[in-house]
Scaffold this motif. Structure first.
Motif, short mmCIF file in Angstrom:
data_model
loop_
_atom_site.label_atom_id
_atom_site.label_comp_id
_atom_site.label_asym_id
_atom_site.label_seq_id
_atom_site.Cartn_x
_atom_site.Cartn_y
_atom_site.Cartn_z
N TRP A 42 82.81 63.60 0.51
CA TRP A 42 82.91 63.03 -0.92
C TRP A 42 81.33 62.59 -1.05
O TRP A 42 80.92 62.28 -1.96
N THR A 46 78.46 63.27 -3.35
CA THR A 46 78.03 62.30 -4.49
C THR A 46 76.65 61.97 -4.42
O THR A 46 75.81 62.13 -5.41
N SER A 49 74.15 65.04 -5.20
CA SER A 49 74.58 65.27 -6.68
C SER A 49 73.80 64.32 -7.43
O SER A 49 73.24 64.63 -8.45
N TRP A 71 79.69 66.93 -10.62
CA TRP A 71 79.96 66.47 -9.20
C TRP A 71 79.94 65.12 -8.97
O TRP A 71 80.77 64.39 -8.23
N ILE A 72 79.30 64.38 -9.56
CA ILE A 72 78.87 62.93 -9.63
C ILE A 72 80.14 62.37 -10.13
O ILE A 72 80.86 61.59 -9.49
N GLY A 75 83.08 62.98 -7.59
CA GLY A 75 82.88 62.08 -6.42
C GLY A 75 83.45 60.56 -6.79
O GLY A 75 84.07 60.08 -5.98
#
Length: 89
Positions: A42, A46, A49, A71-72, A75
């Protein structure tokens, strides 16, 4: 040189780095399955991303900006839950 200027000048390289990070990350998960290092996966996802969002934003690519912002956010939520910051188990 500003950070945006640096990213614009190195856009293709930085996007390739972000894509290779994502590919290697999902390859790690595919190979190791449940034994994959959850937080590392993760954290890498992150970070890539963040990089890909910045590039997409500077290119004015709304679809990829939105996708990578998602996705950020995922994360940040997953990492915060994992370390107990949100108080959710």
């Amino acid at each position: 040189m500003s950070m945006n200027a640096f990213i614009i000048n190195h856009m293709k390289t930085l996007e390739m780095i972000g894509v290779l990070m994502r590919i290697s990350n999902f390859t790690l998960v595919s190979w190791l399955g449940p034994e994959s290092p959850f937080m590392l996966v993760w954290a890498i996802n992150t970070c890539d991303s963040l990089l890909l969002t910045w590039c997409a934003f500077l290119r004015k690519d709304a679809a990829y900006t939105l996708l990578n912002i998602f996705w950020i956010l995922m994360g940040v939520i997953v990492i915060a839950r994992t370390v107990g910051f949100l108080g959710l188990t």
